[in-house]
Design an enzyme around this catalytic site. Structure first.
Site, mmCIF file in Angstrom:
data_model
loop_
_atom_site.group_PDB
_atom_site.id
_atom_site.type_symbol
_atom_site.label_atom_id
_atom_site.label_comp_id
_atom_site.label_asym_id
_atom_site.label_seq_id
_atom_site.Cartn_x
_atom_site.Cartn_y
_atom_site.Cartn_z
ATOM 1 N N GLY A 12 0.828 -1.213 0.000
ATOM 2 C CA GLY A 12 0.000 0.000 0.000
ATOM 3 C C GLY A 12 0.849 1.244 0.000
ATOM 4 O O GLY A 12 0.596 2.177 0.762
ATOM 5 N N SER A 14 1.201 3.395 -2.458
ATOM 6 C CA SER A 14 0.814 4.337 -3.514
ATOM 7 C C SER A 14 0.263 5.655 -2.984
ATOM 8 O O SER A 14 0.235 6.647 -3.712
ATOM 9 C CB SER A 14 -0.242 3.686 -4.415
ATOM 10 O OG SER A 14 -1.309 3.191 -3.638
ATOM 11 N N VAL A 64 -3.106 -7.763 -1.094
ATOM 12 C CA VAL A 64 -2.712 -8.576 0.065
ATOM 13 C C VAL A 64 -3.894 -9.393 0.604
ATOM 14 O O VAL A 64 -3.703 -10.291 1.419
ATOM 15 C CB VAL A 64 -2.072 -7.733 1.199
ATOM 16 C CG1 VAL A 64 -0.832 -7.007 0.710
ATOM 17 C CG2 VAL A 64 -3.067 -6.779 1.831
ATOM 18 N N TYR A 155 -12.280 -2.951 12.191
ATOM 19 C CA TYR A 155 -10.949 -2.349 12.008
ATOM 20 C C TYR A 155 -10.143 -2.391 13.316
ATOM 21 O O TYR A 155 -8.972 -2.771 13.326
ATOM 22 C CB TYR A 155 -11.150 -0.914 11.526
ATOM 23 C CG TYR A 155 -9.902 -0.122 11.256
ATOM 24 C CD1 TYR A 155 -9.184 -0.291 10.071
ATOM 25 C CD2 TYR A 155 -9.446 0.835 12.161
ATOM 26 C CE1 TYR A 155 -8.050 0.471 9.815
ATOM 27 C CE2 TYR A 155 -8.326 1.598 11.906
ATOM 28 C CZ TYR A 155 -7.629 1.415 10.729
ATOM 29 O OH TYR A 155 -6.508 2.165 10.471
HETATM 30 P P1 NAP Z 1 -4.990 5.163 2.390
HETATM 31 O O1 NAP Z 1 -4.581 6.563 2.095
HETATM 32 O O2 NAP Z 1 -6.411 4.765 2.253
HETATM 33 O O3 NAP Z 1 -4.073 4.179 1.489
HETATM 34 C C1 NAP Z 1 -4.258 2.806 1.576
HETATM 35 C C2 NAP Z 1 -3.183 2.090 0.802
HETATM 36 O O4 NAP Z 1 -3.415 0.674 0.932
HETATM 37 C C3 NAP Z 1 -3.206 2.396 -0.679
HETATM 38 O O5 NAP Z 1 -1.889 2.361 -1.165
HETATM 39 C C4 NAP Z 1 -4.016 1.251 -1.258
HETATM 40 O O6 NAP Z 1 -3.716 0.964 -2.615
HETATM 41 C C5 NAP Z 1 -3.546 0.118 -0.350
HETATM 42 N N1 NAP Z 1 -4.465 -1.005 -0.305
HETATM 43 C C6 NAP Z 1 -5.788 -0.995 -0.015
HETATM 44 N N2 NAP Z 1 -6.291 -2.239 -0.070
HETATM 45 C C7 NAP Z 1 -5.257 -3.063 -0.403
HETATM 46 C C8 NAP Z 1 -5.138 -4.440 -0.643
HETATM 47 N N3 NAP Z 1 -6.190 -5.273 -0.567
HETATM 48 N N4 NAP Z 1 -3.927 -4.941 -0.969
HETATM 49 C C9 NAP Z 1 -2.867 -4.122 -1.074
HETATM 50 N N5 NAP Z 1 -2.911 -2.789 -0.891
HETATM 51 C C10 NAP Z 1 -4.097 -2.274 -0.557
HETATM 52 O O7 NAP Z 1 -4.579 4.736 3.868
HETATM 53 P P2 NAP Z 1 -3.607 5.440 4.936
HETATM 54 O O8 NAP Z 1 -4.416 6.382 5.725
HETATM 55 O O9 NAP Z 1 -2.358 5.892 4.286
HETATM 56 O O10 NAP Z 1 -3.326 4.185 5.882
HETATM 57 C C11 NAP Z 1 -2.175 3.362 5.745
HETATM 58 C C12 NAP Z 1 -2.127 2.411 6.922
HETATM 59 O O11 NAP Z 1 -2.109 3.164 8.140
HETATM 60 C C13 NAP Z 1 -3.343 1.493 6.998
HETATM 61 O O12 NAP Z 1 -2.963 0.225 7.477
HETATM 62 C C14 NAP Z 1 -4.220 2.189 8.023
HETATM 63 O O13 NAP Z 1 -5.093 1.300 8.643
HETATM 64 C C15 NAP Z 1 -3.172 2.747 8.969
HETATM 65 N N6 NAP Z 1 -3.616 3.858 9.789
HETATM 66 C C16 NAP Z 1 -4.085 5.001 9.215
HETATM 67 C C17 NAP Z 1 -4.493 6.041 10.040
HETATM 68 C C18 NAP Z 1 -5.020 7.344 9.489
HETATM 69 O O14 NAP Z 1 -5.498 8.166 10.292
HETATM 70 N N7 NAP Z 1 -4.927 7.605 8.201
HETATM 71 C C19 NAP Z 1 -4.425 5.914 11.429
HETATM 72 C C20 NAP Z 1 -3.947 4.722 11.969
HETATM 73 C C21 NAP Z 1 -3.542 3.714 11.137
HETATM 74 P P3 NAP Z 1 -4.468 1.743 -3.847
HETATM 75 O O15 NAP Z 1 -3.933 3.150 -3.871
HETATM 76 O O16 NAP Z 1 -4.070 0.998 -5.075
HETATM 77 O O17 NAP Z 1 -5.923 1.682 -3.557
#
Ligand code: NAP
Length: 247
Positions: A12, A14, A64, A155
């Site tokens: 992830g 990207s 994944v 989640y």
């Molecule tokens: P995001 O902006 O929604 O990006 C999600 C990423 O995961 C994208 O690169 C997406 O690829 C990829 N992805 C989604 N489904 C997938 C799959 N089935 N297989 C492989 N890749 C997949 O999320 P983010 O906010 O950066 O979050 C990243 C991580 O941090 C996650 O694990 C999230 O739970 C965690 N997190 C986030 C926050 C927050 O506040 N943002 C807080 C705590 C934890 P595509 O671009 O191709 O769709």
């Protein structure tokens, strides 16, 4: 891509936090393989920006949530192809809803990507890293896995389980000089949180002692530390990057 430079695999990578992690690890000298599932243009743009800045990176499609494609990916793109030193299990999704209305498929989908996806990537990476007697694995959990969150039972369950997985893998893999740690971000400005209403943001801000949401770069810097030699004696730990929310 060569078979010698220490390589970091960021799932992830990207967008959002994963993109910042990929860029930061590239800046730290790792060859980076960043994966995406649905947005090839964004992933290619991240890889191109890294290369333009003098680093090495490649974008690969990897869902994944599909176990067979993960094992195939490790066999065809990682094993004997690159010197895998770091795995960052960052890919994650949300399918929020209150408990009584949550559908089985929304529970399963979140567990499948956020937990089982990390499990399979870790298992496949561990086989390769064990032979080299070196590895750094960082799992991206969440503050809600530590404190719970209404509307996110799926989640929060997956992110809490990821902490148990981190600690168990750390114990199993320590003898092979592989460290396994988690980073637990708080509320970070990314696409995942972009849909939050101003009202919800204001509520969250009240609960954050540092009074703001975090940035993807602040999470990436914590990951980069755990991936570095400076963290060689740290394993099985959870590093919270949450503005003081849950201490
Ligand atoms: P995001 O902006 O929604 O990006 C999600 C990423 O995961 C994208 O690169 C997406 O690829 C990829 N992805 C989604 N489904 C997938 C799959 N089935 N297989 C492989 N890749 C997949 O999320 P983010 O906010 O950066 O979050 C990243 C991580 O941090 C996650 O694990 C999230 O739970 C965690 N997190 C986030 C926050 C927050 O506040 N943002 C807080 C705590 C934890 P595509 O671009 O191709 O769709």
């Amino acid at each position: 891509m060569n078979n010698e430079t220490p390589t970091a695999l960021v799932t992830g990578g990207s967008r959002g936090i994963g993109r910042a992690i990929a860029q930061t690890l590239a800046r730290d000298g790792f060859q980076v393989i960043l994966t995406y599932v649905s947005r090839p243009e964004e992933a290619e743009a991240v890889a191109a920006a890294i290369v333009e800045a003098g680093g090495q990176a490649r974008a690969c499609k990897l869902n994944v949530g599909d176990p067979q494609s993960v094992t195939d990916f490790f066999a065809s793109e990682i094993k004997d192809k690159v010197n895998l030193a770091v795995l960052v299990n960052n890919a994650g999704i949300t399918k929020d809803g209150f408990l009584v209305r949550m559908k089985d498929e929304d529970f399963d989908a979140v567990m499948n990507v956020n937990l089982r996806g990390a499990f399979i990537c870790t298992r496949e990476a561990a086989k390769i890293m064990s032979k080299k007697r070196y590895g750094r694995i960082v799992n991206i959990s969440s503050v809600v896995g530590q404190m719970g969150n209404a509307g996110q039972v799926n989640y929060a369950s997956a992110k809490a389980a990821l902490l148990g997985m981190t600690k168990s893998c750390a114990k199993e893999l320590a003898a092979r000089n592989i460290t396994v740690n988690a980073v637990a971000p708080g509320f970070i400005e990314t696409d995942m949180t972009a849909s939050l209403t101003d009202e919800v943001r204001a509520e969250y801000a009240k609960a954050i002692p540092l009074k703001r949401m975090g940035t993807a770069q602040e999470v990436a810097d914590a990951v980069a530390f755990l991936a570095s030699d400076k963290a060689a004696y740290i394993t099985g730990q959870v590093l919270a990057v949450n503005g003081g929310m849950y201490c």
